[in-house]
Design an enzyme around this catalytic site. Sequence first.
Site, short mmCIF file in Angstrom:
data_model
loop_
_atom_site.label_atom_id
_atom_site.label_comp_id
_atom_site.label_asym_id
_atom_site.label_seq_id
_atom_site.Cartn_x
_atom_site.Cartn_y
_atom_site.Cartn_z
N ALA A 59 1.21 -1.55 0.13
CA ALA A 59 0.34 -0.21 0.17
C ALA A 59 0.80 1.36 0.00
O ALA A 59 2.53 1.44 0.52
CB ALA A 59 -0.64 0.00 1.01
N GLN A 61 1.06 3.73 1.91
CA GLN A 61 1.59 3.69 3.45
C GLN A 61 1.63 2.56 3.69
O GLN A 61 2.38 2.42 5.02
CB GLN A 61 0.33 4.22 4.23
CG GLN A 61 0.02 6.44 3.80
CD GLN A 61 1.05 6.87 4.31
OE1 GLN A 61 2.27 6.20 4.86
NE2 GLN A 61 0.98 8.47 3.87
N SER A 62 2.92 1.18 3.26
CA SER A 62 4.01 0.37 3.72
C SER A 62 4.90 1.11 4.31
O SER A 62 5.49 1.59 4.05
CB SER A 62 3.51 0.21 2.55
OG SER A 62 4.81 -1.05 2.79
N ASN A 63 4.85 0.41 5.66
CA ASN A 63 5.98 0.60 6.05
C ASN A 63 6.99 -0.25 6.35
O ASN A 63 8.40 -0.15 6.20
CB ASN A 63 5.75 0.31 7.54
CG ASN A 63 4.77 0.95 8.36
OD1 ASN A 63 4.22 2.24 8.61
ND2 ASN A 63 3.54 0.58 8.77
#
Length: 312
Positions: A59, A61-63
């Site tokens: 996504a 906003q992937s960490n």
Amino acid sequence: MPTPLHRLPRLSDELGVDLWIKRDDLTGLALGGNKGRKLEYLIAEAVAAEAQVVVTCGAAQSNFVRQLGAACAMVGIRCAAVVMPLPYEPPAGKPEVPPLGRGGNLTLDALLGVELEVLPDGTWDELFEATHALAEKYRSQGLRVYEIPIGGSSPLGAYAFWEAAAEADGQAGAFDAVVVPTSSGSTHAGVAYYHQGTATRVVGIACDPEPELVEELARLAAGVDELTGLGKGMKPADFELKMDWVGPGYGVPSTKGNRAIERLARSEGILLDPVYSGKTFSGLLDLVETRELGGRVLFWHTGGVPTLFCRE
Ligand SMILES: *Cc1c(COP(=O)(O)O)cnc(C)c1O
């Protein structure tokens, strides 16, 4: 590492349990998180393969993409990621909400020099296909490519969490229950693998609306069997996966999760994230309240704090 493991004294008193926290929000690699543990092994493999570019997806906003960007910077490998604001599962459908937006991990990805290909929203399978296509494009340009599955969830990633569970065990002894978030699966798979056959119950709180995830957990555990030779042979039914705290969908904050974030912040001064750890902590609070969980309980903080700073 080892990351700290400590008691939560005020919440323990309030809740009437002996509640502890494993601080994998402090692993390092650009503000920390559970992906740091997986990357210790994945990046070593990329370096050994003399990769010139690492390709993954997630996504927006992937960490994982953010921590991978930091790891790639440290070893001088290009980092490319294909992302969608809010990928979804066809049966669950696309949640009717805006995605987390800009800021957060996207700000950090840009600082770290991650080469992002941002696609419009689609299904996870469409995202995976586009990622393989990007890897192929680099290969056709003569580059050595190292592809990493979403969230770093390969058997090596799960292996890192088998080790992490041993690390926690050595710090504070056995717990009655360990509560972890589950999304791409290697955190849950590795921790459950370590405790399989012991009195410690491992409870995974799903952050994706996908009950079939238990099959992926069993596949990852089979991969850890190959790496360790322990032959645990875990089946999908060996994994406890709870679906009740996903909220509106993957990547979308929930009211309960947001309340749980506030509660931990105001009682212990520790920050959780709205996509994974906050929802998981809300599950833990409910399970303790209904007496489904009790005794000595370990909450696994997996990080994700940058998404607290997302904006429209
Ligand atoms: C990726 C992630 C998880 C989920 O871990 P998986 O190993 O992918 O299941 C949980 N919390 C945070 C903060 C994450 O970034």
